[in-house]
Design an enzyme around this catalytic site. Sequence first.
Site, short mmCIF file in Angstrom:
data_model
loop_
_atom_site.label_atom_id
_atom_site.label_comp_id
_atom_site.label_asym_id
_atom_site.label_seq_id
_atom_site.Cartn_x
_atom_site.Cartn_y
_atom_site.Cartn_z
CG ASP A 143 1.42 8.62 5.68
OD1 ASP A 143 1.72 8.36 5.13
OD2 ASP A 143 0.58 8.65 6.57
CG HIS A 144 6.18 7.52 0.43
ND1 HIS A 144 6.20 8.26 0.12
CD2 HIS A 144 6.94 6.30 -0.49
CE1 HIS A 144 7.55 8.58 -1.44
NE2 HIS A 144 7.47 7.24 -1.63
NE ARG A 145 -1.25 7.67 5.06
CZ ARG A 145 -2.36 7.24 6.41
NH1 ARG A 145 -3.63 6.22 6.07
NH2 ARG A 145 -1.64 7.91 6.87
#
Length: 482
Positions: free
Chosen positions: A452-454
């Site tokens: 999850d690149h968040r």
Amino acid sequence: MTAVEQRFREFKMPDVGEGLTEAEILKWFVAPGDTVTDGQVVCEVETAKAAVELPIPFDGVVHEVRFDEGTTVDVGTPIISVDTDPGAGEAAPQAAPAAGKPAGEPAAEAEPAEKEGRQANLVGYGAAPASTKRRPRKPLPGPQRSAPAPSAGAPAPQEPAPAPARPEAAPAPSPSPSPSPELNGSGRPARPLAKPPVRKLAKDLGIDLEAVTPSGPDGIITREDVHAAAEAVQTARETPVAAPSRAVEGRERRVPVKGVRKATAQAMVNSAFTAPHVTEFVTVDVTRTMKLVADLKQDPAMAGLRVNPLLLVAKALLVAIRRNPDVNATWDEDNQEIVYKDYVNLGIAAATPRGLIVPNIKDAHAKTLPELASALGELVTTAREGKTTPAEMSGGTVTITNVGVFGIDAGTPILNPGESAILAFGAVKLQPWVHKGEVKPRQVTTLALSFDHRLVDGELGSKVLADVAAVLERPKRLITWA
């Protein structure tokens, strides 16, 4: 609560998971007339997560089974009624199913009794004015929930009283001074209104009431409406059907989306379009790991345990998480927080006859290699037998999917909802590889890490994947990095 209500008790579909809204009845273990005891399993249901057996919480004799096998029922809906005092004699409980049966017909069938001035008090359910009886039609969006109602035939005992008024299609509605609000100015309701004789006529003629245009007051379908629809169907049948449509018959199958498949689809869509996925790949020489697997199979400490490459991949991932703990986290959208977890519940994606499930090993980070092997073996066995519980599939923090067992080199796995990373383990194949300056046949695999690149930057994701690869390339790092 009246004495009859206390005697005839209902068992409602419980929420056997975390916030589940419905479940499909797979199998009934009891039938009307059977004696049941507190804690006895009466049916097996399939939720969005697993198949679960439901025990009943009181003693008595089964009075009625409300739904057939294969029916999907909303949580909180009565599915079975039990006579808790069968020795008390007859108590006219026949009216209770009509009021308690959430799937369809009670409102339309109770209406004639109220119009004739009969006391609107169904046994076990208190007062039942027209507005109250029509309310259950609103939350039932489709015919699937409505189907079980007519199958039991429970409303039949109510027909003798209002029967004289039913043949009169036009005059019948006139005594009703105030129809329910959902019929005023809103057109046809979600479920067609028709009296029991009209419903029986439609069933005998093979007419779907959903397709009939009502002409009676308040949108009630009359006998004339059913006959008109039957004539239209007959006319359509006499019209030749185009050849192409017939050719398709027998060459396609339609299967309802429900249970685990429905839950998986929803979870994957939510994950794919909520968490920005990034996937990185690395190809690694795992020859030493495969030799270690062979050695461990001969180790007395691992006797009787399932030892395979997945075990060491799991251990390598746990070491990588220990070295990069920030990858083990969750994005809390509601509170706009990142929740870092100091424990690892390691999920293992498993293909089962019911679909894909992801049970997890609780506190995998604290287990020794033999303990981890034992937990993996139990997880796989339970999943294949279809006995995985919702609790075993909740609370996961990171997941491994072993696509290599299908001969696949790599893929871009989708995150399990609520997790920040998932590792795909590809097939181990003998390939030419430069080893110590020479091209030699080596056992090679590809790893893919989606994150999850968040909350996981490219640097952190790369470090995690590189550490997993490093351990599998030189498994002695399980000791040095531990």
